[in-house]
Design a protein around this motif. Structure first.
Motif, PDB file in Angstrom:
ATOM      1  N   GLY A 109       0.924  -1.231  -0.024  1.00 56.25           N
ATOM      2  CA  GLY A 109       0.048   0.152   0.097  1.00 56.25           C
ATOM      3  C   GLY A 109       0.844   1.258   0.026  1.00 56.25           C
ATOM      4  O   GLY A 109       0.289   2.393   0.264  1.00 56.25           O
ATOM      5  N   LEU A 110       2.115   1.123  -0.189  1.00 54.03           N
ATOM      6  CA  LEU A 110       3.036   2.311  -0.273  1.00 54.03           C
ATOM      7  C   LEU A 110       2.470   3.300  -1.515  1.00 54.03           C
ATOM      8  O   LEU A 110       2.620   2.745  -2.629  1.00 54.03           O
ATOM      9  CB  LEU A 110       4.347   1.982  -0.257  1.00 54.03           C
ATOM     10  CG  LEU A 110       5.412   3.322  -0.569  1.00 54.03           C
ATOM     11  CD1 LEU A 110       5.419   4.035   0.693  1.00 54.03           C
ATOM     12  CD2 LEU A 110       7.051   2.523  -0.940  1.00 54.03           C
ATOM     13  N   GLU A 111       2.379   4.386  -1.190  1.00 52.58           N
ATOM     14  CA  GLU A 111       1.859   5.535  -2.251  1.00 52.58           C
ATOM     15  C   GLU A 111       3.274   6.223  -2.426  1.00 52.58           C
ATOM     16  O   GLU A 111       4.149   6.581  -1.780  1.00 52.58           O
ATOM     17  CB  GLU A 111       0.839   6.496  -1.667  1.00 52.58           C
ATOM     18  CG  GLU A 111      -0.567   5.804  -1.313  1.00 52.58           C
ATOM     19  CD  GLU A 111      -1.053   5.218  -2.536  1.00 52.58           C
ATOM     20  OE1 GLU A 111      -1.244   5.928  -3.439  1.00 52.58           O
ATOM     21  OE2 GLU A 111      -1.961   4.284  -2.249  1.00 52.58           O
ATOM     22  N   GLY A 112       3.126   6.446  -3.938  1.00 51.89           N
ATOM     23  CA  GLY A 112       4.063   7.541  -4.483  1.00 51.89           C
ATOM     24  C   GLY A 112       5.453   6.710  -5.058  1.00 51.89           C
ATOM     25  O   GLY A 112       6.534   7.149  -5.391  1.00 51.89           O
ATOM     26  N   MET A 113       5.177   5.362  -5.286  1.00 51.05           N
ATOM     27  CA  MET A 113       6.302   4.653  -5.949  1.00 51.05           C
ATOM     28  C   MET A 113       6.210   4.607  -7.283  1.00 51.05           C
ATOM     29  O   MET A 113       5.208   4.714  -7.928  1.00 51.05           O
ATOM     30  CB  MET A 113       6.116   3.161  -5.396  1.00 51.05           C
ATOM     31  CG  MET A 113       7.409   2.210  -5.381  1.00 51.05           C
ATOM     32  SD  MET A 113       7.266   0.599  -4.553  1.00 51.05           S
ATOM     33  CE  MET A 113       5.607  -0.203  -4.981  1.00 51.05           C
ATOM     34  N   ARG A 114       7.340   4.468  -7.929  1.00 52.77           N
ATOM     35  CA  ARG A 114       7.488   4.733  -9.445  1.00 52.77           C
ATOM     36  C   ARG A 114       8.334   3.581  -9.961  1.00 52.77           C
ATOM     37  O   ARG A 114       9.430   3.417  -9.507  1.00 52.77           O
ATOM     38  CB  ARG A 114       7.905   6.061  -9.949  1.00 52.77           C
ATOM     39  CG  ARG A 114       7.037   7.241  -9.403  1.00 52.77           C
ATOM     40  CD  ARG A 114       7.602   8.538  -9.828  1.00 52.77           C
ATOM     41  NE  ARG A 114       6.589   9.534  -9.804  1.00 52.77           N
ATOM     42  CZ  ARG A 114       7.018  10.870  -9.965  1.00 52.77           C
ATOM     43  NH1 ARG A 114       8.212  11.200 -10.022  1.00 52.77           N
ATOM     44  NH2 ARG A 114       6.054  11.898  -9.951  1.00 52.77           N
ATOM     45  N   ALA A 115       7.809   3.222 -11.210  1.00 56.45           N
ATOM     46  CA  ALA A 115       8.741   2.301 -12.143  1.00 56.45           C
ATOM     47  C   ALA A 115       9.641   3.044 -12.976  1.00 56.45           C
ATOM     48  O   ALA A 115       9.027   4.237 -13.661  1.00 56.45           O
ATOM     49  CB  ALA A 115       7.912   1.033 -12.598  1.00 56.45           C
ATOM     50  N   LEU A 116      10.725   2.735 -13.297  1.00 57.03           N
ATOM     51  CA  LEU A 116      11.542   3.413 -14.141  1.00 57.03           C
ATOM     52  C   LEU A 116      11.513   2.795 -15.308  1.00 57.03           C
ATOM     53  O   LEU A 116      12.109   1.470 -15.468  1.00 57.03           O
ATOM     54  CB  LEU A 116      13.040   3.704 -13.709  1.00 57.03           C
ATOM     55  CG  LEU A 116      13.135   4.362 -12.297  1.00 57.03           C
ATOM     56  CD1 LEU A 116      14.707   4.334 -11.871  1.00 57.03           C
ATOM     57  CD2 LEU A 116      12.751   5.760 -12.278  1.00 57.03           C
ATOM     58  N   ILE A 117      10.853   3.106 -16.459  1.00 60.84           N
ATOM     59  CA  ILE A 117      10.691   2.409 -17.901  1.00 60.84           C
ATOM     60  C   ILE A 117      11.634   3.031 -18.750  1.00 60.84           C
ATOM     61  O   ILE A 117      11.684   4.194 -19.033  1.00 60.84           O
ATOM     62  CB  ILE A 117       9.206   2.574 -18.385  1.00 60.84           C
ATOM     63  CG1 ILE A 117       8.161   2.154 -16.938  1.00 60.84           C
ATOM     64  CG2 ILE A 117       9.072   1.920 -19.397  1.00 60.84           C
ATOM     65  CD1 ILE A 117       8.376   0.832 -16.620  1.00 60.84           C
ATOM     66  N   TYR A 118      12.326   2.075 -19.321  1.00 63.91           N
ATOM     67  CA  TYR A 118      13.368   2.348 -20.531  1.00 63.91           C
ATOM     68  C   TYR A 118      13.280   1.365 -21.599  1.00 63.91           C
ATOM     69  O   TYR A 118      13.443   0.377 -21.323  1.00 63.91           O
ATOM     70  CB  TYR A 118      14.793   2.421 -20.024  1.00 63.91           C
ATOM     71  CG  TYR A 118      15.901   2.682 -21.079  1.00 63.91           C
ATOM     72  CD1 TYR A 118      15.980   4.080 -21.543  1.00 63.91           C
ATOM     73  CD2 TYR A 118      16.680   1.919 -21.383  1.00 63.91           C
ATOM     74  CE1 TYR A 118      16.742   4.390 -22.665  1.00 63.91           C
ATOM     75  CE2 TYR A 118      17.710   2.109 -22.383  1.00 63.91           C
ATOM     76  CZ  TYR A 118      17.786   3.172 -22.934  1.00 63.91           C
ATOM     77  OH  TYR A 118      18.667   3.772 -23.877  1.00 63.91           O
ATOM     78  N   ASN A 119      12.867   1.734 -23.002  1.00 64.67           N
ATOM     79  CA  ASN A 119      12.629   0.804 -23.961  1.00 64.67           C
ATOM     80  C   ASN A 119      11.654  -0.171 -23.647  1.00 64.67           C
ATOM     81  O   ASN A 119      11.661  -1.474 -23.868  1.00 64.67           O
ATOM     82  CB  ASN A 119      13.784   0.186 -24.380  1.00 64.67           C
ATOM     83  CG  ASN A 119      14.863   1.118 -25.133  1.00 64.67           C
ATOM     84  OD1 ASN A 119      14.482   2.215 -25.505  1.00 64.67           O
ATOM     85  ND2 ASN A 119      16.090   0.877 -25.323  1.00 64.67           N
ATOM     86  N   ASP A 120      10.364   0.193 -22.930  1.00 64.16           N
ATOM     87  CA  ASP A 120       9.361  -0.417 -22.524  1.00 64.16           C
ATOM     88  C   ASP A 120       9.746  -1.534 -21.531  1.00 64.16           C
ATOM     89  O   ASP A 120       8.869  -2.471 -21.550  1.00 64.16           O
ATOM     90  CB  ASP A 120       8.792  -1.261 -23.878  1.00 64.16           C
ATOM     91  CG  ASP A 120       8.195  -0.158 -24.699  1.00 64.16           C
ATOM     92  OD1 ASP A 120       7.459   0.944 -24.224  1.00 64.16           O
ATOM     93  OD2 ASP A 120       7.952  -0.383 -25.905  1.00 64.16           O
ATOM     94  N   ALA A 121      10.633  -1.518 -20.906  1.00 63.40           N
ATOM     95  CA  ALA A 121      11.078  -2.471 -19.756  1.00 63.40           C
ATOM     96  C   ALA A 121      11.537  -1.678 -18.657  1.00 63.40           C
ATOM     97  O   ALA A 121      11.912  -0.575 -18.424  1.00 63.40           O
ATOM     98  CB  ALA A 121      12.498  -3.228 -20.155  1.00 63.40           C
TER      99      ALA A 121
END
Length: 187
Positions: A109-121
């Motif tokens: 339930g952690l809010e504000g987490m982001r995935a780093l996407i490079y070349n659709d991965a």
């Protein structure tokens, strides 16, 4: 983008590879006519290797084709952390060794987490600068020892050990700085 405009967290291309700027130091030489030097500590986005870059303030860096997507944690298994994009519900898996610096700060339930996407991965994960964690275990404070600013170790719900003031008790929720791992305040 000029070197003097680069901020921490920016992803740029260096030697054909995407790198994330994690630290900046500025050196202003005292000689007349000398250019200010910007020293960047960066981390290669894919291989996670550290890279040192030194540039003049007017040198140009190219921003990488890179995106950050809001995600939420689904679960972890023995090898991967599984997250889901909040907008299009696409699922990503990140090897645990690529996210080991962030894992002690990730809770359900952690809010504000982001995935780093490079070349659709998905090549990495970012957690918020401050997170709230519950104390799982810590020693009780000794009455009368609160006059000085002494600290004691506290084990958080994720296994992270943080130095906290002696007046903090077990089962309290604390704000922790995810960049340094230090106690900030009670939540």
């Amino acid at each position: 983008m000029l070197a003097k405009e680069v901020k921490t967290g920016t992803v740029v291309v260096h030697d054909g590879n995407p790198v994330m700027i994690v630290g900046i130091s500025v050196q202003s030489p005292s000689a007349r006519g000398a250019a200010t030097l910007y020293k960047f500590r960066a981390r290669h986005v894919v291989t996670r290797n550290k890279v040192d870059i030194t540039l003049k303030g007017t040198d140009v860096l190219q921003e990488a084709d890179f995106s950050r997507r809001d995600v939420q944690m689904m679960y972890t298994d023995t090898e991967h952390l599984h997250v889901m994009d909040k907008e299009d519900y696409q699922q990503y898996e990140i090897p645990l060794e690529d996210a080991e610096e962030q894992l002690p700060y990730i809770t359900e339930g952690l809010e504000g987490m982001r995935a780093l996407i490079y070349n659709d991965a998905c090549v990495g994960i970012e957690v918020p600068a401050t997170v709230e964690l519950k104390i799982a275990q810590c020693d009780p404070g000794v009455k009368g020892n609160s006059a000085t600013s002494r600290t004691k170790p506290a084990t958080m719900e994720t296994g992270l050990v943080v130095q906290v003031p002696e007046y903090i008790k077990e089962d309290e929720v604390l704000k922790i700085d995810s960049r340094t791992g230090q106690f900030l305040s009670r939540a």
